[in-house]
Design a protein around this motif. Structure first.
Motif, short mmCIF file in Angstrom:
data_model
loop_
_atom_site.label_atom_id
_atom_site.label_comp_id
_atom_site.label_asym_id
_atom_site.label_seq_id
_atom_site.Cartn_x
_atom_site.Cartn_y
_atom_site.Cartn_z
N SER A 119 0.76 -0.92 0.18
CA SER A 119 0.06 0.11 0.18
C SER A 119 1.16 1.20 0.40
CB SER A 119 -0.97 0.44 0.99
OG SER A 119 -1.13 1.43 1.14
N PHE A 120 0.63 2.40 -1.00
CA PHE A 120 1.40 3.45 -1.43
C PHE A 120 0.78 4.01 0.64
CE2 PHE A 120 1.14 3.06 -5.34
CZ PHE A 120 1.79 2.20 -6.01
N ASN A 121 -0.43 4.23 0.71
CA ASN A 121 -1.43 5.49 2.23
C ASN A 121 -0.08 4.44 2.95
OD1 ASN A 121 -3.07 6.27 1.89
ND2 ASN A 121 -3.61 5.18 0.13
N LEU B 112 -3.53 12.16 5.43
CA LEU B 112 -2.74 12.17 4.19
C LEU B 112 -3.40 11.18 3.53
CD1 LEU B 112 0.36 11.51 6.33
CD2 LEU B 112 0.01 13.13 6.15
N ALA B 113 -2.94 11.20 2.41
CA ALA B 113 -3.90 10.61 1.10
C ALA B 113 -2.82 9.83 0.24
CB ALA B 113 -4.61 10.98 0.53
N ALA B 114 -2.26 8.88 -0.85
CA ALA B 114 -1.61 8.56 -1.38
C ALA B 114 -1.89 7.82 -2.25
CB ALA B 114 -0.23 7.81 -1.37
N SER B 115 -1.93 8.86 -3.84
CA SER B 115 -2.40 7.27 -5.19
C SER B 115 -1.51 7.68 -6.42
CB SER B 115 -4.33 8.26 -5.70
OG SER B 115 -4.52 8.14 -6.38
N PRO B 116 -1.88 6.50 -6.98
CA PRO B 116 -0.70 7.00 -8.32
C PRO B 116 -1.81 7.30 -9.22
CG PRO B 116 -2.07 4.83 -8.53
CD PRO B 116 -2.31 5.27 -7.01
N GLY B 117 -2.31 8.45 -9.05
CA GLY B 117 -3.41 9.56 -10.10
C GLY B 117 -2.95 10.52 -9.44
N GLY B 118 -3.08 11.19 -10.07
CA GLY B 118 -2.92 13.05 -10.52
C GLY B 118 -3.18 13.55 -9.26
N GLY C 126 3.30 6.22 -6.81
CA GLY C 126 3.91 4.29 -7.65
C GLY C 126 5.44 5.91 -7.87
N ASP C 127 5.65 6.11 -8.15
CA ASP C 127 7.09 6.76 -8.58
C ASP C 127 7.80 7.76 -6.94
OD1 ASP C 127 7.37 5.71 -10.94
OD2 ASP C 127 6.14 7.61 -12.13
N ALA C 128 6.81 8.02 -5.66
CA ALA C 128 7.04 8.70 -4.84
C ALA C 128 8.14 8.01 -4.51
CB ALA C 128 6.25 9.18 -4.26
N PHE C 129 7.88 6.92 -3.29
CA PHE C 129 9.14 6.27 -2.86
C PHE C 129 10.54 6.33 -3.34
CE2 PHE C 129 4.92 5.84 -0.83
CZ PHE C 129 4.70 6.59 -0.48
N ASP C 130 11.27 5.92 -2.93
CA ASP C 130 13.14 5.08 -2.43
C ASP C 130 12.84 3.26 -2.47
OD1 ASP C 130 13.62 4.97 -0.55
OD2 ASP C 130 14.73 6.78 -0.57
N GLN D 294 14.48 2.29 0.30
CA GLN D 294 14.08 1.89 1.50
C GLN D 294 12.36 2.54 2.17
OE1 GLN D 294 17.18 3.81 0.12
NE2 GLN D 294 17.24 2.03 0.00
N GLY D 295 11.62 3.32 1.10
CA GLY D 295 10.34 3.86 1.69
C GLY D 295 10.51 5.40 1.83
N ALA D 296 11.68 6.07 1.75
CA ALA D 296 11.73 7.51 2.00
C ALA D 296 11.10 8.29 0.60
CB ALA D 296 13.18 8.33 1.83
N LEU D 297 10.35 9.82 0.46
CA LEU D 297 10.37 9.37 -0.19
C LEU D 297 11.40 11.14 -1.01
CD1 LEU D 297 7.10 11.43 1.24
CD2 LEU D 297 6.85 10.51 -0.02
N ARG D 298 10.68 10.57 -2.95
CA ARG D 298 12.04 11.33 -3.20
C ARG D 298 12.44 12.85 -3.31
NH1 ARG D 298 13.78 6.65 -7.48
NH2 ARG D 298 11.83 4.86 -6.83
#
Length: 192
Positions: free
Chosen positions: A14-16, A118-124, A156-160, A162-166
């Motif tokens: 889960s991205f969330n 907080l929320a996370a989604s592969p969408g825009g 989908g592209d936001a985490f490295d 190790q799970g950190a935000l890029r």
């Protein structure tokens, strides 16, 4: 101070839940006691059913969940979006925790309790549409939902690895939401 962190997604990748871990690390770095509820524990919660409640009272899983909410000075919700709204898992948690029982009356777990979204989604939009509904539901339960929230788009592209935000701007946004949560926890509970 204690902050309860929970994700409305039961999905293994889960991205969330990944975003929630970023927030939990931000809190831990500030010496906040972070409590987590595993998605598997939320999956074990039966579907909210007043007939079940009338027959045997609150299920043990719901009692334990209510106790975790009540013990927290603040709560961070990671809120996936299904069809522009709340996931069934997240709604089921809210419904059970809001039920009265002998130990904790109905509003005890929400009333005057600061909550961050907080929320996370592969969408825009990053799950932004669903946050509006979560905010409204929690507000109806007298929770103090902090004004600032964060929706992570293109997760989908936001985490490295190790799970950190890029992107440091995304990390700053999460930190800002945690700043608001801690401000309101201090204002309401006088702790910190």
């Amino acid at each position: 101070m204690k902050v309860l962190c929970l994700s409305g997604s039961a999905r293994a990748a889960s991205f969330n839940t990944a975003l929630l871990e970023v927030a939990a690390a931000e809190l831990a770095a500030r010496d906040i006691d972070v409590m987590r509820i595993a998605p598997s524990d939320l999956r074990a919660l039966p579907l909210m059913d007043q007939d079940l409640e009338s027959a045997s009272g609150l299920p043990e899983q719901a009692r334990a969940l209510k106790a975790s909410f009540h013990a927290a000075d603040g709560i961070v919700w990671a809120c996936p979006e299904y069809n522009g709204s709340v996931t069934p898992l997240l709604k089921n948690v809210i419904d059970w925790v809001s039920r009265p029982d002998d130990a904790l009356p109905a509003p005890a777990c929400f009333q005057r309790r600061p909550m961050a979204l907080l929320a996370a989604s592969p969408g825009g939009l990053g799950g932004l549409r669903g946050l509006r509904h979560v905010r409204e539901i929690l507000g109806n339960l007298s929770a103090m939902v902090v004004p600032r929230q964060f929706a992570l788009a293109k997760a989908g592209d936001a985490f490295d690895a190790q799970g950190a935000l890029r992107d440091s701007k995304n990390q700053e946004a999460v930190a800002g939401v945690m700043d608001d949560l801690l401000f309101w926890m201090q204002a309401i509970h006088g702790k910190g």
